[in-house]
Design a protein around this motif. Structure first.
Motif, PDB file in Angstrom:
ATOM      1  N   ASP A   1       0.803  -1.228   0.000  1.00  0.00           N
ATOM      2  CA  ASP A   1       0.000   0.000   0.000  1.00  0.00           C
ATOM      3  C   ASP A   1       0.836   1.277   0.000  1.00  0.00           C
ATOM      4  N   TYR A   2       2.140   1.148   0.238  1.00  0.00           N
ATOM      5  CA  TYR A   2       2.983   2.339   0.362  1.00  0.00           C
ATOM      6  C   TYR A   2       3.936   2.528  -0.823  1.00  0.00           C
ATOM      7  N   LYS A   3       3.772   1.754  -1.878  1.00  0.00           N
ATOM      8  CA  LYS A   3       4.764   1.748  -2.958  1.00  0.00           C
ATOM      9  C   LYS A   3       4.674   2.958  -3.896  1.00  0.00           C
ATOM     10  N   ASN A   4       3.562   3.621  -3.950  1.00  0.00           N
ATOM     11  CA  ASN A   4       3.418   4.786  -4.845  1.00  0.00           C
ATOM     12  C   ASN A   4       2.900   5.977  -4.033  1.00  0.00           C
ATOM     13  N   PRO A   5       3.776   6.608  -3.266  1.00  0.00           N
ATOM     14  CA  PRO A   5       3.306   7.646  -2.339  1.00  0.00           C
ATOM     15  C   PRO A   5       2.841   8.931  -3.003  1.00  0.00           C
ATOM     16  N   PHE A   6       3.405   9.263  -4.174  1.00  0.00           N
ATOM     17  CA  PHE A   6       3.065  10.525  -4.834  1.00  0.00           C
ATOM     18  C   PHE A   6       2.853  10.307  -6.329  1.00  0.00           C
ATOM     19  N   LYS A   7       2.048  11.197  -6.918  1.00  0.00           N
ATOM     20  CA  LYS A   7       1.913  11.253  -8.369  1.00  0.00           C
ATOM     21  C   LYS A   7       2.814  12.368  -8.893  1.00  0.00           C
TER      22      LYS A   7
ATOM     23  N   LYS B   1       6.929  16.178 -16.808  1.00  0.00           N
ATOM     24  CA  LYS B   1       7.801  17.347 -16.795  1.00  0.00           C
ATOM     25  C   LYS B   1       7.085  18.472 -16.062  1.00  0.00           C
ATOM     26  N   ALA B   2       7.837  19.515 -15.739  1.00  0.00           N
ATOM     27  CA  ALA B   2       7.263  20.621 -14.968  1.00  0.00           C
ATOM     28  C   ALA B   2       6.166  21.344 -15.745  1.00  0.00           C
ATOM     29  N   VAL B   3       5.050  21.584 -15.072  1.00  0.00           N
ATOM     30  CA  VAL B   3       3.942  22.322 -15.671  1.00  0.00           C
ATOM     31  C   VAL B   3       3.650  23.552 -14.808  1.00  0.00           C
ATOM     32  N   LYS B   4       2.935  24.502 -15.385  1.00  0.00           N
ATOM     33  CA  LYS B   4       2.512  25.682 -14.649  1.00  0.00           C
ATOM     34  C   LYS B   4       1.282  25.345 -13.809  1.00  0.00           C
ATOM     35  N   LEU B   5       1.186  25.979 -12.645  1.00  0.00           N
ATOM     36  CA  LEU B   5       0.066  25.721 -11.741  1.00  0.00           C
ATOM     37  C   LEU B   5      -1.060  26.729 -11.970  1.00  0.00           C
TER      38      LEU B   5
ATOM     39  N   ALA C   1      -1.148   5.329  10.592  1.00  0.00           N
ATOM     40  CA  ALA C   1      -0.676   4.440   9.529  1.00  0.00           C
ATOM     41  C   ALA C   1      -1.093   4.907   8.140  1.00  0.00           C
ATOM     42  N   ASP C   2      -1.908   5.966   8.060  1.00  0.00           N
ATOM     43  CA  ASP C   2      -2.370   6.458   6.755  1.00  0.00           C
ATOM     44  C   ASP C   2      -1.329   7.365   6.121  1.00  0.00           C
ATOM     45  N   MET C   3      -1.180   7.238   4.804  1.00  0.00           N
ATOM     46  CA  MET C   3      -0.258   8.086   4.061  1.00  0.00           C
ATOM     47  C   MET C   3      -0.848   9.483   3.901  1.00  0.00           C
ATOM     48  N   MET C   4       0.001  10.486   3.987  1.00  0.00           N
ATOM     49  CA  MET C   4      -0.467  11.852   3.760  1.00  0.00           C
ATOM     50  C   MET C   4      -0.653  12.062   2.263  1.00  0.00           C
ATOM     51  N   LYS C   5      -1.821  12.591   1.876  1.00  0.00           N
ATOM     52  CA  LYS C   5      -2.141  12.803   0.469  1.00  0.00           C
ATOM     53  C   LYS C   5      -2.518  14.260   0.226  1.00  0.00           C
ATOM     54  N   PHE C   6      -2.272  14.716  -1.010  1.00  0.00           N
ATOM     55  CA  PHE C   6      -2.548  16.097  -1.399  1.00  0.00           C
ATOM     56  C   PHE C   6      -3.513  16.106  -2.577  1.00  0.00           C
ATOM     57  N   TYR C   7      -4.394  17.119  -2.603  1.00  0.00           N
ATOM     58  CA  TYR C   7      -5.460  17.160  -3.617  1.00  0.00           C
ATOM     59  C   TYR C   7      -5.570  18.564  -4.203  1.00  0.00           C
ATOM     60  N   ASN C   8      -5.910  18.610  -5.501  1.00  0.00           N
ATOM     61  CA  ASN C   8      -6.101  19.912  -6.157  1.00  0.00           C
ATOM     62  C   ASN C   8      -7.520  20.429  -5.899  1.00  0.00           C
ATOM     63  N   ALA C   9      -7.863  21.550  -6.511  1.00  0.00           N
ATOM     64  CA  ALA C   9      -9.157  22.196  -6.265  1.00  0.00           C
ATOM     65  C   ALA C   9     -10.328  21.337  -6.726  1.00  0.00           C
ATOM     66  N   LYS C  10     -10.091  20.410  -7.657  1.00  0.00           N
ATOM     67  CA  LYS C  10     -11.143  19.520  -8.146  1.00  0.00           C
ATOM     68  C   LYS C  10     -11.315  18.283  -7.269  1.00  0.00           C
TER      69      LYS C  10
ATOM     70  N   GLU D   1      -8.999  16.017  -6.969  1.00  0.00           N
ATOM     71  CA  GLU D   1      -8.183  14.945  -7.541  1.00  0.00           C
ATOM     72  C   GLU D   1      -6.820  14.922  -6.849  1.00  0.00           C
ATOM     73  N   GLU D   2      -6.206  13.738  -6.798  1.00  0.00           N
ATOM     74  CA  GLU D   2      -4.883  13.664  -6.192  1.00  0.00           C
ATOM     75  C   GLU D   2      -3.916  14.580  -6.938  1.00  0.00           C
ATOM     76  N   LEU D   3      -3.172  15.353  -6.174  1.00  0.00           N
ATOM     77  CA  LEU D   3      -2.257  16.330  -6.751  1.00  0.00           C
ATOM     78  C   LEU D   3      -1.116  15.626  -7.484  1.00  0.00           C
ATOM     79  N   SER D   4      -0.791  16.127  -8.667  1.00  0.00           N
ATOM     80  CA  SER D   4       0.340  15.617  -9.437  1.00  0.00           C
ATOM     81  C   SER D   4       1.474  16.636  -9.332  1.00  0.00           C
TER      82      SER D   4
END
Length: 358
Positions: free
Chosen positions: A211-217, A221-225, A322-331, A333-336
Motif C-alpha cells: 500500500d505504500y509503494k506509490n506515495p506521490f503522483k 515534466k514541470a507544468v505551470k500551476l 498508519a495512513d499516508m499523507m495525500k494532497f489534492y487539487n481544487a477539483k 483529484e490527487e495532486l500531481s
C-alpha cells in the motif's frame, strides 16, 4: 561394275551429309533458343519498431534515471534539528524530501526523507529527538525512523505501534562532533554506513508494504500551476524560523533563506527545492508538558502548492498514524507534483496570513 560401286558410295556419302546437316540444324535451333528470365522483386522489410524506453524514476522525486533495484525499498526518515547551534547542518541538501514543523518554542525540526537507505550521505545531523507526529509521518510512509531520544508521547507510540526505529539513546550508530564548541545535544550525527549496519543488525524489513509503494503522483515534466505566478514565498513557522524563498527561473528552483541569510548546508550549498508545499494545521501546546512541546493535528487541512514559478491552492489529508499523507487539487483529484525535491512545511494555521506569495 566399277561405275555401280562408285554410285553406291556417292549415295551413301550424300545420305551421311544429309543426316549431319539435319542434326546440325536441330542442334543450332536448340542452341539459339533463349529461356525466359523471371525477376524476383526484392523483399521489403518493415522497419523494426523500437520498444518504448521505460525510465525508472525515484518514487519521492519523480526524477530519473533511478536504480530499478531500489524500487520497492523502504524509505528512511531522519530527525534533524534546526536550532541555531545546529547550523549549518550536515546533509541538509541531500534528501529527496524535507518535512519541517515546529518541535517546541518556535524551533522547527526537519525530517530528511530518503527513498532508500543507500541515498543517505556520509554524514547527517545533528540528529535530535522524536515527536509523536514525526512518528505519525514515518508510519504513514512505512519508513524506518532515525532519531536521538524522544518525547514521552513519541516513546509510547513507537513502543505501542512497533515502529522500526534507530535511536541514539540505545543504539551505537551515532557519533559526536564537538568541533563547534556547542552543547552536547547539538553534536550527534550518523552516516550512511551506520544506518545500513543498523538496519541489517536489527533485521528490519527492507521491502515496502504494497500500500505504500506509490506515495506521490508526478508529472512527466514541470507544468505551470493554476492560480498564478509565484517568484517569492514566505514560509513562516515562527519568529525563530521565518523562511523566504526566491525563484531561480534558470534552474527552476526556489532558493531558501532563513532570517534573511542563505540557508546552506555544511558545504555551503544553499537549500533549494523544485516544490514547496505549505500545509496549515492546528498546532497546540500539550497540556501539562514541562517542555512546552506541541501537538499537531494531521487529520486534514488546507494548503498551497508552489512550483515552476507558479502556485495553486490545495487540500491535504492524512487521518490515522498508519495512513499516508495525500494532497489534492481544487477539483478533489490527487495532486500531481512536478519532478524534483520537495519541502513540505506543516505550519500553524494561525500563521497562514504571515505566509506570503508574490
Amino acid at each position: 561394275m566399277k561405275h555401280l560401286k562408285n554410285s553406291k558410295i556417292t549415295k551413301t556419302l550424300s545420305l551421311v551429309l544429309a543426316l549431319v546437316f539435319i542434326i546440325g540444324s536441330f542442334a543450332g535451333c536448340g542452341g539459339d533458343k533463349e529461356e525466359p528470365t523471371t525477376t524476383t522483386p526484392p523483399t521489403t522489410k518493415a522497419p523494426a519498431t523500437e520498444p518504448p524506453v521505460t525510465v525508472i524514476k525515484n518514487p519521492l522525486t519523480g526524477e530519473g534515471p533511478y536504480d530499478e533495484a531500489l524500487l520497492g525499498n523502504r524509505p528512511v526518515l531522519i530527525s534533524v534539528e534546526n536550532h541555531k547551534d545546529a547550523r549549518p547542518q550536515w546533509g541538509l541538501t541531500s534528501s529527496d524530501i524535507v518535512w519541517e514543523m515546529e518541535a517546541e518554542g518556535g524551533i522547527t525540526r526537519m525530517l530528511l526523507m530518503y527513498a532508500d537507505a543507500s541515498r543517505i550521505p556520509a554524514k547527517v545531523g545533528p540528529v535530535r529527538s522524536a515527536r509523536h507526529y514525526f512518528v505519525d509521518l514515518a508510519e504513514g510512509f512505512d519508513a524506518i525512523f532515525v532519531h536521538f531520544g524522544f518525547s514521552p508521547q513519541a516513546k509510547s507510540q513507537i513502543a505501542n505501534h512497533g515502529v522500526n526505529n534507530i535511536n541514539g539513546l540505545y543504539d551505537n550508530y551515532f557519533y559526536r562532533d564537538k568541533s563547534r564548541n556547542v552543547d552536547s545535544e547539538h553534536t550527534a550525527y550518523t552516516t550512511d554506513e551506520a544506518i545500513a549496519k543498523a538496519i541489517a543488525n536489527k533485521d528490519y524489513r527492507t521491502t515496502l508494504e504494497e500500500d505504500y509503494k506509490n506515495p506521490f503522483k508526478f508529472n512527466d515534466k514541470a507544468v505551470k500551476l493554476a492560480d498564478g505566478e509565484c517568484t517569492a514565498v514566505t514560509v513562516y513557522f515562527s519568529n525563530y524560523c521565518p523562511y523566504s524563498y526566491t525563484y531561480d527561473e534558470a534552474k527552476n528552483v526556489y532558493l531558501s533563506s532563513l532570517n534573511g541569510k542563505p540557508f546552506a548546508d555544511s558545504e555551503g550549498t544553499q537549500q533549494n527545492f523544485e516544490n514547496i508545499i505549505m500545509c496549515f494545521a492546528d498546532v497546540s501546546r500539550i497540556a501539562g508538558d514541562d517542555k512546552s512541546r506541541n501537538n499537531i493535528d494531521l487529520s486534514e487541512g488546507e494548503g498551497t502548492y508552489i512550483s515552476n514559478g507558479t502556485y495553486e491552492k490545495i487540500t491535504w489529508k492524512k487521518g490515522d498514524s498508519a495512513d499516508m499523507m495525500k494532497f489534492y487539487n481544487a477539483k478533489g483529484e490527487e495532486l500531481s507534483l512536478n519532478p524534483g525535491r520537495t519541502h513540505i512545511a506543516i505550519i500553524d494555521e494561525g500563521n497562514e496570513d504571515l505566509c506570503k506569495i508574490s
